[in-house]
Design a protein around this motif. Structure first.
Motif, PDB file in Angstrom:
ATOM      1  N   LEU A 181       1.323  10.265   9.239  1.00  0.00           N
ATOM      2  CA  LEU A 181       1.215   9.553   7.888  1.00  0.00           C
ATOM      3  C   LEU A 181       2.474   8.383   8.064  1.00  0.00           C
ATOM      4  O   LEU A 181       3.355   8.947   8.454  1.00  0.00           O
ATOM      5  CB  LEU A 181       1.424  10.323   6.721  1.00  0.00           C
ATOM      6  N   TYR A 182       2.209   7.369   7.607  1.00  0.00           N
ATOM      7  CA  TYR A 182       3.341   6.206   7.220  1.00  0.00           C
ATOM      8  C   TYR A 182       3.899   6.250   5.911  1.00  0.00           C
ATOM      9  O   TYR A 182       3.204   6.407   4.906  1.00  0.00           O
ATOM     10  CB  TYR A 182       2.784   4.940   7.566  1.00  0.00           C
ATOM     11  N   GLY A 183       5.145   6.098   5.706  1.00  0.00           N
ATOM     12  CA  GLY A 183       5.833   6.021   4.470  1.00  0.00           C
ATOM     13  C   GLY A 183       6.883   5.013   4.692  1.00  0.00           C
ATOM     14  O   GLY A 183       7.191   4.722   5.655  1.00  0.00           O
ATOM     15  N   LEU A 184       7.354   4.681   3.270  1.00  0.00           N
ATOM     16  CA  LEU A 184       8.410   3.695   3.392  1.00  0.00           C
ATOM     17  C   LEU A 184       9.854   4.292   3.439  1.00  0.00           C
ATOM     18  O   LEU A 184      10.063   5.442   2.931  1.00  0.00           O
ATOM     19  CB  LEU A 184       8.649   2.891   2.083  1.00  0.00           C
ATOM     20  N   VAL A 215       9.663   1.317   7.760  1.00  0.00           N
ATOM     21  CA  VAL A 215       8.345   2.019   7.415  1.00  0.00           C
ATOM     22  C   VAL A 215       8.698   3.127   8.541  1.00  0.00           C
ATOM     23  O   VAL A 215       9.520   3.010   9.608  1.00  0.00           O
ATOM     24  CB  VAL A 215       7.334   1.492   8.036  1.00  0.00           C
ATOM     25  N   ARG A 216       8.470   4.490   8.117  1.00  0.00           N
ATOM     26  CA  ARG A 216       8.674   5.546   9.139  1.00  0.00           C
ATOM     27  C   ARG A 216       7.343   6.482   9.285  1.00  0.00           C
ATOM     28  O   ARG A 216       6.567   6.308   8.377  1.00  0.00           O
ATOM     29  CB  ARG A 216       9.766   6.512   8.779  1.00  0.00           C
ATOM     30  N   ALA A 275       0.765  -1.180  -0.038  1.00  0.00           N
ATOM     31  CA  ALA A 275      -0.094  -0.200   0.089  1.00  0.00           C
ATOM     32  C   ALA A 275       0.897   1.357   0.111  1.00  0.00           C
ATOM     33  O   ALA A 275       0.750   2.255  -0.822  1.00  0.00           O
ATOM     34  CB  ALA A 275      -1.011   0.050   1.276  1.00  0.00           C
ATOM     35  N   LEU A 276       1.917   1.316   0.746  1.00  0.00           N
ATOM     36  CA  LEU A 276       2.911   2.387   0.989  1.00  0.00           C
ATOM     37  C   LEU A 276       3.555   2.471  -0.337  1.00  0.00           C
ATOM     38  O   LEU A 276       4.049   3.528  -0.812  1.00  0.00           O
ATOM     39  CB  LEU A 276       3.619   2.336   2.097  1.00  0.00           C
ATOM     40  N   ALA A 281       4.106  -1.427  13.400  1.00  0.00           N
ATOM     41  CA  ALA A 281       4.837  -1.358  14.552  1.00  0.00           C
ATOM     42  C   ALA A 281       6.128  -2.500  14.282  1.00  0.00           C
ATOM     43  O   ALA A 281       7.337  -1.858  14.673  1.00  0.00           O
ATOM     44  CB  ALA A 281       4.183  -1.837  15.918  1.00  0.00           C
ATOM     45  N   LEU A 282       5.696  -3.501  13.747  1.00  0.00           N
ATOM     46  CA  LEU A 282       6.687  -4.438  13.312  1.00  0.00           C
ATOM     47  C   LEU A 282       7.698  -3.911  12.008  1.00  0.00           C
ATOM     48  O   LEU A 282       8.734  -4.151  12.116  1.00  0.00           O
ATOM     49  CB  LEU A 282       6.218  -5.677  12.820  1.00  0.00           C
ATOM     50  N   LEU A 283       7.042  -3.362  11.214  1.00  0.00           N
ATOM     51  CA  LEU A 283       7.619  -2.720  10.089  1.00  0.00           C
ATOM     52  C   LEU A 283       8.683  -1.504  10.587  1.00  0.00           C
ATOM     53  O   LEU A 283       9.797  -1.399   9.975  1.00  0.00           O
ATOM     54  CB  LEU A 283       6.742  -2.360   8.880  1.00  0.00           C
ATOM     55  N   GLN A 284       8.315  -0.907  11.316  1.00  0.00           N
ATOM     56  CA  GLN A 284       8.922   0.404  11.938  1.00  0.00           C
ATOM     57  C   GLN A 284      10.219  -0.211  12.576  1.00  0.00           C
ATOM     58  O   GLN A 284      11.469   0.212  12.590  1.00  0.00           O
ATOM     59  CB  GLN A 284       8.152   1.190  12.867  1.00  0.00           C
ATOM     60  N   ASP A 285      10.140  -1.411  13.378  1.00  0.00           N
ATOM     61  CA  ASP A 285      10.964  -1.954  14.350  1.00  0.00           C
ATOM     62  C   ASP A 285      12.113  -2.315  13.120  1.00  0.00           C
ATOM     63  O   ASP A 285      13.356  -2.463  13.682  1.00  0.00           O
ATOM     64  CB  ASP A 285      10.787  -2.970  15.155  1.00  0.00           C
ATOM     65  N   ASP A 286      11.499  -3.050  12.125  1.00  0.00           N
ATOM     66  CA  ASP A 286      12.615  -3.523  11.041  1.00  0.00           C
ATOM     67  C   ASP A 286      13.302  -2.325  10.320  1.00  0.00           C
ATOM     68  O   ASP A 286      13.916  -2.748   9.222  1.00  0.00           O
ATOM     69  CB  ASP A 286      11.830  -4.530  10.119  1.00  0.00           C
ATOM     70  N   GLY A 287      12.780  -1.249  10.366  1.00  0.00           N
ATOM     71  CA  GLY A 287      13.347  -0.061   9.802  1.00  0.00           C
ATOM     72  C   GLY A 287      12.724   0.207   8.385  1.00  0.00           C
ATOM     73  O   GLY A 287      13.572   0.668   7.575  1.00  0.00           O
TER      74      GLY A 287
END
Length: 200
Positions: A68-71, A58-59, A25-26, A50-56
């Protein structure tokens, strides 16, 4: 932490996961608010984000439109890798179906552009005109939804926007701030072109 975004076996199975749908989606939309992920088929976006942010991958940014979230660059590469994996593993029938769906969709693209341009100049009769366009494009739109799991939400999203326009909410014609008809159409077109890139 892991988001289980490796690709065991056929890529379609992994592409159905919530983390992968968030990444996709992003990749397609650019920046997305948490509540907007539901239309992409993600019921609990908060956990996946949250998981994707932890993995670096998504920001999160704060903007006048809210959070807003982005890659991240790594997230963009992971999203590209997932699509490349599907292209690699897809059967000839799946490849043909995706290309045919894109071609059928693009056959209606210029008509929608003309309709939107006329509406922006004249500003009347859009409900009936958009309904007529939607009826004409219905088979092509349904073919898109059936061609790939990542595209299955688009027919319902377009018809939901049309219903809002028929109810008098003209923001759902073109506004990028809501799931407007033109916005969803544009996202579907970009989505298909991303997946079908280099698809032979």
């Amino acid at each position: 932490m892991t988001t289980s975004l490796h690709l065991p076996g056929h890529a379609d199975e992994a592409l159905a996961g919530p983390g992968t749908r968030v990444l996709h989606a992003l990749h397609v939309a650019g920046w997305v608010a948490t509540e907007r992920f539901e239309v992409w088929g993600v019921a609990d976006a908060g956990t996946a984000l949250a998981l994707l942010q932890d993995d670096g991958l998504v920001r999160l940014v704060k903007s006048p439109r809210g959070e807003l979230y982005g890659l991240t660059p790594d997230g963009t590469q992971r999203a590209k890798d997932l699509l490349a994996a599907w292209r690699k593993d897809a059967s000839p029938e799946e490849r043909s179906g995706a290309r045919s769906a894109l071609a059928g969709f693009e056959a209606h693209d210029s008509s929608l552009k003309h309709l939107v341009t006329d509406y922006q100049r004249q500003g009347d009769g859009i409900g009936e005109k958009l309904a007529a366009f939607d009826a004409d494009a219905a088979a092509a739109v349904d073919a898109v939804g059936a061609a790939h799991p990542l595209w299955e939400s688009y027919p319902a999203r377009l018809r939901s926007a049309l219903d809002r326009v028929r109810d008098g909410d003209t923001a759902y014609v073109t506004s990028p701030l809501v799931e407007s008809y033109h916005t969803v159409w544009h996202l579907a077109h970009r989505d298909m072109r991303l997946l079908c890139a280099d698809l032979t």
